[in-house]
Design a protein around this motif. Structure first.
Motif, mmCIF file in Angstrom:
data_model
loop_
_atom_site.group_PDB
_atom_site.id
_atom_site.type_symbol
_atom_site.label_atom_id
_atom_site.label_comp_id
_atom_site.label_asym_id
_atom_site.label_seq_id
_atom_site.Cartn_x
_atom_site.Cartn_y
_atom_site.Cartn_z
ATOM 1 N N PRO A 155 33.684 14.990 -45.873
ATOM 2 C CA PRO A 155 34.722 15.557 -46.729
ATOM 3 C C PRO A 155 35.527 16.670 -46.063
ATOM 4 O O PRO A 155 36.746 16.730 -46.211
ATOM 5 N N ALA A 156 34.860 17.525 -45.322
ATOM 6 C CA ALA A 156 35.558 18.662 -44.725
ATOM 7 C C ALA A 156 36.680 18.207 -43.788
ATOM 8 O O ALA A 156 37.728 18.842 -43.687
ATOM 9 N N LYS A 157 36.449 17.085 -43.137
ATOM 10 C CA LYS A 157 37.443 16.586 -42.176
ATOM 11 C C LYS A 157 38.673 16.010 -42.873
ATOM 12 O O LYS A 157 39.691 15.769 -42.244
ATOM 13 N N LEU A 158 38.538 15.739 -44.171
ATOM 14 C CA LEU A 158 39.646 15.111 -44.892
ATOM 15 C C LEU A 158 40.546 16.117 -45.606
ATOM 16 O O LEU A 158 41.545 15.741 -46.214
ATOM 17 N N ALA A 159 40.163 17.384 -45.556
ATOM 18 C CA ALA A 159 40.881 18.401 -46.330
ATOM 19 C C ALA A 159 42.383 18.397 -46.046
ATOM 20 O O ALA A 159 43.191 18.602 -46.942
ATOM 21 N N ALA A 160 42.749 18.124 -44.818
ATOM 22 C CA ALA A 160 44.173 18.167 -44.458
ATOM 23 C C ALA A 160 44.798 16.786 -44.352
ATOM 24 O O ALA A 160 45.895 16.620 -43.829
ATOM 25 N N ALA A 161 44.095 15.781 -44.866
ATOM 26 C CA ALA A 161 44.602 14.402 -44.725
ATOM 27 C C ALA A 161 45.800 14.151 -45.637
ATOM 28 O O ALA A 161 45.973 14.829 -46.655
ATOM 29 N N ASP A 162 46.614 13.171 -45.276
ATOM 30 C CA ASP A 162 47.771 12.789 -46.092
ATOM 31 C C ASP A 162 47.339 11.671 -47.042
ATOM 32 O O ASP A 162 47.068 10.546 -46.598
ATOM 33 N N PRO A 163 47.264 11.926 -48.356
ATOM 34 C CA PRO A 163 46.760 10.913 -49.298
ATOM 35 C C PRO A 163 47.587 9.634 -49.332
ATOM 36 O O PRO A 163 47.090 8.590 -49.723
ATOM 37 N N SER A 164 48.864 9.748 -48.906
ATOM 38 C CA SER A 164 49.694 8.544 -48.945
ATOM 39 C C SER A 164 49.368 7.593 -47.795
ATOM 40 O O SER A 164 49.807 6.446 -47.781
ATOM 41 N N ARG A 165 48.612 8.092 -46.829
ATOM 42 C CA ARG A 165 48.240 7.244 -45.695
ATOM 43 C C ARG A 165 46.722 7.049 -45.591
ATOM 44 O O ARG A 165 46.261 6.181 -44.856
ATOM 45 N N LEU A 166 46.003 7.866 -46.316
ATOM 46 C CA LEU A 166 44.543 7.856 -46.170
ATOM 47 C C LEU A 166 43.926 6.617 -46.818
ATOM 48 O O LEU A 166 44.131 6.344 -48.007
ATOM 49 N N ARG A 167 43.169 5.864 -46.045
ATOM 50 C CA ARG A 167 42.424 4.714 -46.581
ATOM 51 C C ARG A 167 40.939 4.994 -46.403
ATOM 52 O O ARG A 167 40.503 5.363 -45.315
ATOM 53 N N LEU A 168 40.201 4.811 -47.484
ATOM 54 C CA LEU A 168 38.768 5.094 -47.453
ATOM 55 C C LEU A 168 37.986 3.804 -47.668
ATOM 56 O O LEU A 168 38.402 2.946 -48.456
ATOM 57 N N GLY A 169 36.866 3.707 -47.004
ATOM 58 C CA GLY A 169 36.015 2.523 -47.189
ATOM 59 C C GLY A 169 35.052 2.724 -48.362
ATOM 60 O O GLY A 169 34.801 3.856 -48.791
ATOM 61 N N ILE A 170 34.560 1.625 -48.873
ATOM 62 C CA ILE A 170 33.545 1.661 -49.932
ATOM 63 C C ILE A 170 32.260 1.077 -49.341
ATOM 64 O O ILE A 170 32.308 0.056 -48.639
ATOM 65 N N GLN A 171 31.141 1.702 -49.624
ATOM 66 C CA GLN A 171 29.872 1.223 -49.064
ATOM 67 C C GLN A 171 29.658 -0.258 -49.401
ATOM 68 O O GLN A 171 29.806 -0.651 -50.553
ATOM 69 N N PRO A 172 29.295 -1.053 -48.411
ATOM 70 C CA PRO A 172 29.100 -2.492 -48.670
ATOM 71 C C PRO A 172 28.069 -2.773 -49.757
ATOM 72 O O PRO A 172 28.139 -3.788 -50.429
ATOM 73 N N TYR A 173 27.097 -1.872 -49.903
ATOM 74 C CA TYR A 173 26.042 -2.141 -50.893
ATOM 75 C C TYR A 173 26.494 -1.869 -52.331
ATOM 76 O O TYR A 173 25.822 -2.280 -53.270
ATOM 77 N N LEU A 174 27.600 -1.174 -52.490
ATOM 78 C CA LEU A 174 28.071 -0.886 -53.857
ATOM 79 C C LEU A 174 28.713 -2.142 -54.456
ATOM 80 O O LEU A 174 29.687 -2.668 -53.918
ATOM 81 N N GLN A 175 28.178 -2.604 -55.546
ATOM 82 C CA GLN A 175 28.671 -3.813 -56.195
ATOM 83 C C GLN A 175 29.251 -3.467 -57.565
ATOM 84 O O GLN A 175 28.657 -2.680 -58.305
ATOM 85 N N LEU A 176 30.371 -4.055 -57.880
ATOM 86 C CA LEU A 176 30.998 -3.840 -59.180
ATOM 87 C C LEU A 176 30.951 -5.127 -59.995
ATOM 88 O O LEU A 176 31.245 -6.201 -59.471
ATOM 89 N N VAL A 177 30.587 -4.996 -61.257
ATOM 90 C CA VAL A 177 30.536 -6.179 -62.116
ATOM 91 C C VAL A 177 31.162 -5.832 -63.464
ATOM 92 O O VAL A 177 30.830 -4.807 -64.060
ATOM 93 N N GLU A 178 32.072 -6.692 -63.897
ATOM 94 C CA GLU A 178 32.659 -6.525 -65.230
ATOM 95 C C GLU A 178 31.955 -7.512 -66.164
ATOM 96 O O GLU A 178 31.916 -8.713 -65.887
#
Lengths: 294, 104
Positions: A155-178
């Motif tokens: 998180p500390a490294k992202l403090a100055a990031a540009d949100p319009s360009r920032l892409r974050l990954g999601i942990q592969p083990y996290l599963q979403l179900v509706e």
């Protein structure tokens, strides 16, 4: 193998294929091998002083099915409890005939089950909608336990990031179900009842098998969004709201942070102050649970 | 004008998301550990048959959290699947004894 029983030279692959086909044929109701395999067994497998050719092939046929049906049942106890053991046995044979194991690990055995249930609703009858939901959650739990974890973001490294360009990954083990049904509470009930049955039958040293558990639950008026994930190697079911669901889905699809926020709040009626608070809390929770990665 | 409003809302939300990330990261490890457990993480999904068992070659250890192979936890790394390293007995991993691999 005696020379007389060997197939023609150059047909080893064919023999292997024929043996695999024989092994994959479902067992008869009395758990013996299909009689149609007798000719192949006699032509390819030598008998010995204890077993005939047929019986020797039958060992493989039985082990294949007993192992797969046992593991399949372990992976989907909820589906079994919903449709009942007899119906589950039929489903198992139909499913494993259509989707035999193709992987080095049996973890993947049930990967096609949700789609298979959707394509074959007759196999689960009046329970088809619930069985479909339960199968998806149980498969998600398998993935949540076994999929890899990537290094969480710093998180500390992202403090100055540009949100319009920032892409974050999601942990592969996290599963979403509706879901349309409260499967998390249903599976918790199953776990509790199974545990109680085990304890009471151990205490009484009951010789009779416990009565099979049957569970049912009514559909919900609104969709339920469930995150299936793990913390310290333990799998959890976490209910999340539609905004969180949408944020995770958008980030996983490759949206930037800004795009993901825009998509999640596009149809939400909420004040700006509330939206800001909600999104901040949601992302703080993502960090606590290590859901975001590179 | 509308464009400006939408643009500023997007930016505001994304800024809040970033603030949430940074805030989450500044929590002490102890706080994070406390809050990682239920109810923050949700309800445990482990299966009832996992209380005390040896799960080598079976799928019954999933979610138990005891699936560690020597120096490396195997959850998510596929290191123990099919290798017989996935043993749990009385809450502790059991290793050493060779058992049937979980191969089809």
């Amino acid at each position: 193998m005696p020379k007389s029983a060997q197939p023609k030279p150059g047909t080893l692959r064919e023999m292997q294929r024929a043996m695999l086909d024989a092994i994959r044929q479902p067992l008869r109701p009395d758990q013996t091998m299909q009689r149609g395999n007798r000719e192949f067994a006699d032509a390819t497998i030598a008998s010995n002083d204890r077993l005939t050719s047929f019986e020797r092939l039958e060992v493989y046929n039985q082990q294949y099915w007993w192992r797969l049906t046992g593991l399949f049942g372990d992976d989907f106890p909820g589906v079994r409890a919903v449709i009942g053991p007899r119906c589950f046995d039929k489903l198992t044979i139909a499913y494993l005939s259509a989707h035999p194991s193709h992987s080095w690990t049996l973890r993947n055995l049930g990967s096609h089950l949700p789609a298979f249930l959707a394509e074959n609703p007759a196999l689960t009858g009046r329970h088809c909608a619930l069985a479909y939901d339960v199968a998806r959650v149980e498969w998600a739990a398998t993935l949540a336990f076994d999929e890899p974890a990537r290094e969480p973001i710093s998180p500390a490294k992202l403090a100055a990031a540009d949100p319009s360009r920032l892409r974050l990954g999601i942990q592969p083990y996290l599963q979403l179900v509706e879901l349309r049904h409260p499967v998390d509470t249903l599976l918790a009930k199953l776990r509790k009842r199974t545990s109680e049955t085990t304890v009471s039958s151990n205490a009484a040293k009951a010789r009779r098998a416990p009565r099979p558990l049957r569970l049912s639950v009514k559909p919900l008026p609104e969709p339920l969004f469930l995150a299936v994930h793990r913390v310290d190697n333990i799998v959890y079911f976490k209910r999340i709201d539609a905004i969180t669901f949408s944020l995770v889905a958008a980030l996983r699809a490759g949206s930037t942070l800004e795009e993901a926020c825009e998509a999640a709040f596009a149809t939400v009626e909420m004040s700006a102050a509330e939206s800001v608070l909600r999104v901040r809390e949601t992302f703080a929770m993502f960090i606590k649970l290590d859901w975001l990665c590179r | 004008m509308k464009r400006i409003t939408i643009r500023s809302t997007k930016t505001m939300l994304a800024g809040a998301a970033l603030a949430g990330i940074v805030f989450g990261g500044y929590m002490t490890k102890a706080q994070a550990a406390d809050e990682k457990g239920a109810p923050a993480a949700g309800e445990k999904a482990e299966k009832a048959s996992c209380e005390t068992h040896t799960c080598k070659g079976q799928n019954s250890c999933k979610g138990k959290g005891g699936c560690k192979s020597g120096d490396a936890g195997c959850a998510g790394k596929n290191t123990c699947k099919g290798k017989g390293g996935c043993g749990v007995k009385e809450g502790k991993p059991t290793h050493g004894a060779k058992k049937k691999e979980k191969k089809a």
